[in-house]
Structure formats: C-alpha cells, structure tokens
Scaffold this active site. Structure first.
Site, PDB file in Angstrom:
ATOM      1  N   ASP A 112       4.786 -16.776   8.395  1.00 35.35           N
ATOM      2  CA  ASP A 112       3.378 -16.397   8.302  1.00 35.35           C
ATOM      3  C   ASP A 112       2.543 -17.669   8.402  1.00 35.35           C
ATOM      4  O   ASP A 112       2.839 -18.660   7.728  1.00 35.35           O
ATOM      5  CB  ASP A 112       3.132 -15.708   6.949  1.00 35.35           C
ATOM      6  CG  ASP A 112       2.160 -14.561   7.052  1.00 35.35           C
ATOM      7  OD1 ASP A 112       1.063 -14.775   7.585  1.00 35.35           O
ATOM      8  OD2 ASP A 112       2.492 -13.454   6.575  1.00 35.35           O
ATOM      9  N   ASP A 213      -2.058 -15.060  10.432  1.00 30.38           N
ATOM     10  CA  ASP A 213      -2.849 -14.288   9.482  1.00 30.38           C
ATOM     11  C   ASP A 213      -4.342 -14.325   9.797  1.00 30.38           C
ATOM     12  O   ASP A 213      -4.884 -15.387  10.119  1.00 30.38           O
ATOM     13  CB  ASP A 213      -2.619 -14.882   8.085  1.00 30.38           C
ATOM     14  CG  ASP A 213      -3.324 -14.111   6.998  1.00 30.38           C
ATOM     15  OD1 ASP A 213      -2.957 -12.951   6.769  1.00 30.38           O
ATOM     16  OD2 ASP A 213      -4.253 -14.659   6.364  1.00 30.38           O
ATOM     17  N   GLU A 262      -2.637 -11.369  13.668  1.00 30.46           N
ATOM     18  CA  GLU A 262      -3.249 -10.255  12.931  1.00 30.46           C
ATOM     19  C   GLU A 262      -4.720 -10.237  13.317  1.00 30.46           C
ATOM     20  O   GLU A 262      -5.478 -11.119  12.941  1.00 30.46           O
ATOM     21  CB  GLU A 262      -3.095 -10.435  11.420  1.00 30.46           C
ATOM     22  CG  GLU A 262      -3.516  -9.181  10.659  1.00 30.46           C
ATOM     23  CD  GLU A 262      -3.977  -9.464   9.244  1.00 30.46           C
ATOM     24  OE1 GLU A 262      -3.970  -8.543   8.426  1.00 30.46           O
ATOM     25  OE2 GLU A 262      -4.383 -10.601   8.951  1.00 30.46           O
ATOM     26  N   HIS A 330       2.584  -4.981   4.001  1.00 29.65           N
ATOM     27  CA  HIS A 330       2.333  -5.360   2.598  1.00 29.65           C
ATOM     28  C   HIS A 330       0.881  -5.130   2.174  1.00 29.65           C
ATOM     29  O   HIS A 330       0.543  -5.362   1.020  1.00 29.65           O
ATOM     30  CB  HIS A 330       2.685  -6.828   2.425  1.00 29.65           C
ATOM     31  CG  HIS A 330       1.776  -7.724   3.217  1.00 29.65           C
ATOM     32  ND1 HIS A 330       1.758  -7.725   4.598  1.00 29.65           N
ATOM     33  CD2 HIS A 330       0.818  -8.580   2.836  1.00 29.65           C
ATOM     34  CE1 HIS A 330       0.831  -8.557   5.016  1.00 29.65           C
ATOM     35  NE2 HIS A 330       0.250  -9.099   3.971  1.00 29.65           N
ATOM     36  N   ASP A 331       0.013  -4.725   3.100  1.00 31.45           N
ATOM     37  CA  ASP A 331      -1.393  -4.466   2.763  1.00 31.45           C
ATOM     38  C   ASP A 331      -1.712  -2.977   2.724  1.00 31.45           C
ATOM     39  O   ASP A 331      -2.852  -2.598   2.445  1.00 31.45           O
ATOM     40  CB  ASP A 331      -2.323  -5.099   3.817  1.00 31.45           C
ATOM     41  CG  ASP A 331      -2.333  -6.618   3.750  1.00 31.45           C
ATOM     42  OD1 ASP A 331      -2.020  -7.166   2.681  1.00 31.45           O
ATOM     43  OD2 ASP A 331      -2.660  -7.244   4.779  1.00 31.45           O
TER      44      ASP A 331
HETATM   45  O1  TEU Z   1      -4.956  -9.617   5.656  1.00 30.54           O
HETATM   46  C1  TEU Z   1      -6.143  -9.708   6.364  1.00 30.54           C
HETATM   47  C2  TEU Z   1      -7.044  -8.609   6.068  1.00 30.54           C
HETATM   48  O2  TEU Z   1      -6.807  -7.766   5.244  1.00 30.54           O
HETATM   49  C3  TEU Z   1      -8.276  -8.673   6.819  1.00 30.54           C
HETATM   50  O3  TEU Z   1      -8.042  -9.431   7.940  1.00 30.54           O
HETATM   51  C4  TEU Z   1      -8.782  -7.390   7.283  1.00 30.54           C
HETATM   52  O4  TEU Z   1      -9.510  -7.688   8.396  1.00 30.54           O
HETATM   53  C5  TEU Z   1      -9.735  -6.697   6.424  1.00 30.54           C
HETATM   54  O5  TEU Z   1      -9.228  -6.445   5.175  1.00 30.54           O
HETATM   55  C6  TEU Z   1     -10.160  -5.438   7.174  1.00 30.54           C
HETATM   56  O6  TEU Z   1     -10.764  -4.528   6.393  1.00 30.54           O
HETATM   57  C7  TEU Z   1      -4.230 -10.776   5.600  1.00 30.54           C
HETATM   58  C8  TEU Z   1      -2.998 -10.557   4.787  1.00 30.54           C
HETATM   59  O7  TEU Z   1      -2.192  -9.602   5.401  1.00 30.54           O
HETATM   60  C9  TEU Z   1      -3.394 -10.197   3.390  1.00 30.54           C
HETATM   61  O8  TEU Z   1      -2.288  -9.911   2.583  1.00 30.54           O
HETATM   62  C10 TEU Z   1      -4.182 -11.351   2.820  1.00 30.54           C
HETATM   63  O9  TEU Z   1      -4.697 -11.012   1.570  1.00 30.54           O
HETATM   64  C11 TEU Z   1      -5.340 -11.762   3.735  1.00 30.54           C
HETATM   65  O10 TEU Z   1      -4.962 -11.867   5.079  1.00 30.54           O
HETATM   66  C12 TEU Z   1      -5.868 -13.119   3.329  1.00 30.54           C
HETATM   67  O11 TEU Z   1      -5.011 -14.124   3.706  1.00 30.54           O
END
Ligand code: TEU
Ligand code: CA
Length: 557
Positions: A112, A213, A262, A330-331
């Site tokens: 990552d 990320d 991402e 994981h989100d």
């Molecule tokens: O997630 C990113 C993320 O959630 C945002 O880019 C997203 O665009 C937004 O919430 C949309 O509604 C990544 C990781 O996957 C996450 O676990 C981290 O918390 C986040 O980045 C910060 O590094």
C-alpha cells in the site's frame, strides 16, 4: 494465419508483461489476518504461516494494507516512517523473509502506498509545524488563520473541517482525512523527490507493485474555490493532477510491476485515460458501484445499481484500459451482508458474478469463507474513526442513540476488519489472546476449516472459479456483454472471443423468478460448466431460485 489469429498472437506477446491481467489478487488486512505471537494483533509471521492457504485458494498476488511505522490513528494509513515496519507487525527482516517465501511459492506482493498524507508524527510534519521558516514548512499546506476564522468551510472525509489551527505559528494546516493525517504539498518538488526516492527504495527491494491510496486527492482547488453541489469537489480528481500522475507513471514504468490506484471520484468516462495504454496505472479501484448504504438511508445494497455501475465500467474499458474488480475491502461492510442474506448460497452467487467479469479480481480476506457483518450493539465495540464521528454527529442532530448506532454501523469499516475466522476454536483460531477487535461469534460455523469438511464449501467454489478463469482465455480477455439489464435481481452476462462464448447467469435473491433470455442467442450449443445448484440446460425460458448460479460455454460459434 487469419488476420484475427495474427492479432491474437500479437496480443498474447504484448500481454506477457501484463501478468496482472491473468492474475487473481487477495487483500490482506494484516491486523486481522493471523496473530503469530499472541498479542491479539495479526502480523507478518502470521501471513507467512498462511501462505500455503493462499496457494491452495489459487491466488497469484496479495495486497497488504499498510504495515509501516504509524501511531495508528487510521490503522496504518497515518505513516510516521515510510521505510520502517510497525513493531506490531514485526521487523523489516520479517518482511524480507515474507517476500522471499512468497516469491518461492510464486506469489507476488503488492504494498500500500499512502502518499496523499503522512502522520502528524512524521519527522517532516514535526519539523514543519515548528515555525514559518522551517525548511519543511512547505512540505504541507499551511494558510493564515485564526481559531475562529479558518481558510474555508471545506469538510474532511472523516468529519469536521479540513483545517486544523496551530497556535505556534498562527496558521492552519490542511487534511482531507483526520487531523492527524496532514496532506502533503505535491506542488513542492522536494516533497515529490523524497516520495519518489522512497518508492524506488521499495521497488528495488523486489516488491511486485503498489496499491496507491487516495491518489485522486493529491491535487486541490485554490482555497477560495466555492463548493456548489459536490462537497468533495475541491480535492477530488482536480485538474492539474495529471502532472504528478505522469511523474509517478514514469517511475512505475521502469519496473515490471502492477499498479492499482484508489481513484475515488474518477468517473467511468475517464477510466481509460487513467488505466488505458497510456494510463497512469494498470488499473484503478473505482468507488461508484459501492453505495454508502447507511448514509443514503438504506439497509441493503441495490442490485440494479450494482449491475448498472459495473456494466458502465466494463463497457467503458472494453477496448482500452483494465478493471480492478472487488465487492468488498477494508473500508466497506461485507458483500454477503450488503447484497446477500449472509448465506453460503449468496456468497457463491456473488463470487460467480465477480470472478468471471473482465478485469483483475481482488478477494478480500474472509470473503472466500463467507465472513459476514458484525452485529454491533454498542458504540464501544467500534474502532473506525469515521463511524464513531458519524454516530456522534447523528446524536448532535438529535437522533436517538439506538437509531444513530443502527445508521452509523450500516456502512462501518469495522464489519470487514474483525479477525479472520480460521477454525472453530477460541477467538476463531486467529489468536490465543483477546484480539484487538472482537471476533464474530459465528466463527463456530463460518470459518476456513470448513473447507476440509464440506465438499461444496464457499472456499471450494472460489477455488473452482479461480481455476476456471485462469485456464480460459475468454474469461480473461473475452468481451463483456450484459444481458437482462433491467432485471431487478438476475445478473447475467456473456464473455466472448472469436472461438467461444461463455454465459454467466446468477439470481441475486432468495426467491424464484422466471426469465426470458434474448432470442438472439442460439440455444443449441451450450454446455453447463459449473453450477451452485441442480444442473439445468440453458434455454430461453429459465426458472431460477435462491441465489442459484450457472456458468455455460458455447463452442459452436
Ligand atoms: O480510503 C480513501 C477513502 O476512503 C477516500 O478516498 C474516499 O474517497 C472517500 O471516503 C469517498 O467517500 C483510503 C483507505 O482505503 C482508507 O482505509 C484510509 O482511511 C484512507 O484512504 C486514508 O488514508
Ligand atoms: Ca501479533
């Protein structure tokens, strides 16, 4: 050779360097995968122990969520040292051993790469906040402010202002996530230089790629930009970002690696630009198909939305570019709970849809054994900062606590972060100690060891789909076409090359439905290759019930 045959041959040669097109990925959330030293936290040696399990499943690469030094405000996405391993996970030596052992098994490792922001404990930020003329001041975004008067009213993803005021210098710094995650200033060439060196350092160590990320947020609008309809617009895929993405691409292109960005906020119309022949990444994670159901007031994911959105991405990238396919990470909550009814039938139906689409599939740990959402009953059981913040803001608006909890947990990240359920033993075999997050009580029946007692386990279905996909050109490169686009629960599509056609027919609901397939299909030459229920010949009229899935092949083209 016919023209098409020549084309196919050229394509095959070209694709030798695109190993990731034939590959299936597996995402590991290391805190929750396997605890080897019994402190309640998963670790690198735990991953090493489970490499044979991943081989048995049949995946080709693993993507590991951040394992770097971090104060863990956002579970590793707040990095304080990019070139050190967090002690919870082990040492750099453990990492190198893991990499070596994985490579010996022909498993690749994707790391990552979190470069939109650092931790507020990163030495750059500790310096930066000291004074206006500190050499690291411009590594971050600082703007004149007072406690009452912040530079603008933009809100962060995790709730609250994107600005945090610092008394020492009378300025505020900018963060799109938590205040402990200050955004790096990509306009500063020194920042970019340091990041690029760090990237090379990891690539030279022999890793096989990066999941990058939150990369669509690195460019921001001017601070005076006025928000109209989309509150995230000031830092979502903002013009000018392409300069930085081109620089990153130039580095990535020096290595035979895979990259997946991402890319929240990048619409399917731009996907080819991001992932096509001259794209920035090999593929991107889009977020359009993942509706944040709790926040839009729904309990369940919408199958029509899922179909519609995946179809758009499949179609937009039909001839240029490549999809990264996933149903959970994981989100997000667990797909079996969002789109299904927590049953093994639902898990298999969703697996069939996902694994045979065009693109590189990513399986999130536990998805292959049918892990479900966690039945949270109190806010104390939650860890994810954004869920807790959302819950509190609902209370402030006057929502009753019971309702606030129900709404907030609907899309909580913690559902997918509970420890992996390995077997029916204490803490699901994840650890012998109380884990950092509770194991779901259903580990007694839902666990990886089921694969050794049940012939038709979810795990076996994943195994079969992976194998099938990998030995079938049409399932990797074949053109995608959605059938029955307007059906509310049936997900049906074909994958076609010059020599064969496949038809995937899945009922994503626990009920019976009769469907009429298009009369343009020739119904005489279909052979059923795989089903999750009773065998059924393909006919124009099909009766399908309870999450049944069928896969057919037609070689009579
Ligand atoms: O997630 C990113 C993320 O959630 C945002 O880019 C997203 O665009 C937004 O919430 C949309 O509604 C990544 C990781 O996957 C996450 O676990 C981290 O918390 C986040 O980045 C910060 O590094
Ligand atoms: Ca541990």
């Amino acid at each position: 050779m016919s023209n098409t045959a020549v084309e196919v041959k050229q394509k095959t040669n070209l694709e030798k360097n695109s190993w990731w097109k034939n590959a299936v990925g597996y995402q590991i959330y290391p805190r929750s995968f396997k605890d080897s030293n019994h402190d309640g936290i998963g670790d690198l040696n735990g991953i090493r122990q489970k490499l044979p399990y991943l081989k048995e499943l049949g995946v080709d690469f693993i993507w590991i969520n951040p394992i770097y030094a971090s104060p863990n405000v956002d579970n590793g996405y707040d990095i304080s040292d990019y070139q050190a391993i967090h002690e919870d996970f082990g040492t750099m030596e453990d990492f190198q051993t893991l990499l070596k052992e994985a490579h010996e098994l022909d498993l690749k490792i994707i790391m990552d790469l979190v470069i939109n922001h650092t931790s507020d404990q990163h030495p750059w930020f500790l310096e930066s906040k000291k004074s206006l003329d500190n050499p690291y001041r411009d590594y971050y975004h600082w703007v004149d402010a007072t406690k009452e008067q912040l530079p603008n009213n933009w809100q962060s993803f995790f709730g609250g202002s994107t600005w945090t005021y610092c008394e020492t210098t009378g300025q505020a710094y900018f963060h799109v996530f938590a205040k402990e995650q200050p955004d790096l200033n990509w306009k500063n060439p020194r920042v970019r230089h340091e990041i690029y060196q760090m990237i090379r350092w990891w690539l030279d160590l022999g890793i096989d790629g990066f999941r990058i990320d939150a990369i669509s947020h690195i460019q921001k609008e001017p601070w005076h930009f006025k928000i109209t309809d989309n509150q995230w617009a000031p830092f979502m895929n903002v013009a000018g970002i392409e300069l930085y993405l081109e620089e990153l691409k130039a580095i990535f292109n020096e290595y035979n690696i895979m990259t997946v960005g991402e890319a929240s906020g990048v619409p399917h119309q731009e996907a080819a630009e991001w992932t096509g022949e001259n794209g920035y990444f090999n593929m991107i994670f889009e977020l359009e198909h993942c509706e944040r159901i709790g926040e839009i007031g729904r309990q369940k994911g919408s199958i029509p939305h899922l179909k519609h959105s995946l179809n758009q991405w499949q179609t937009s990238l039909a001839h240029n570019g490549w999809n990264a396919l996933y149903l959970e990470n994981h989100d997000t909550p667990r797909s079996i709970s969002v789109y299904g009814d927590d049953s093994s039938e639902a898990a298999k139906a969703l697996a069939t849809v996902l694994l045979l689409l065009k693109g590189t599939p990513f399986i999130y740990q536990g998805q292959e054994v049918g892990m479900t959402n966690y039945p949270f009953t109190s806010i104390e059981e939650l860890n994810a900062a954004d869920t807790i913040h959302f819950y509190q803001s609902l209370l402030t608006q006057g929502t009753m606590s019971k309702d606030a909890l129900a709404i907030a947990v609907n899309w909580s990240r913690d559902h997918s972060r509970t420890p992996f359920q390995w077997e029916n033993s204490l803490h699901g075999g994840f650890s012998t100690t109380e884990p950092w997050l509770k194991v779901n009580d259903n580990y007694q029946t839902i666990n990886a060891a089921q694969k050794d007692v049940e012939n038709n386990s979810i795990f076996h279905h994943y195994q079969t789909l992976i194998r099938l996909r990998k030995q079938t050109n049409a399932l990797i490169y074949g053109e995608f076409h959605l059938l029955l686009p307007d059906h509310p629960t049936i997900f049906c599509y074909t994958r076609t090359t010059d020599s064969e056609s496949w038809l995937i027919l899945v009922q994503l609901d626990r009920k019976q439905t009769t469907v009429t397939l298009p009369n343009t299909l020739d119904y005489s030459n279909w052979e059923e290759i795989l089903t999750t229920s009773d065998t059924k010949p393909l006919e124009q009229q099909m009766i399908l019930s309870d999450y049944e899935a069928h896969v057919y092949r037609n070689t009579g083209i």
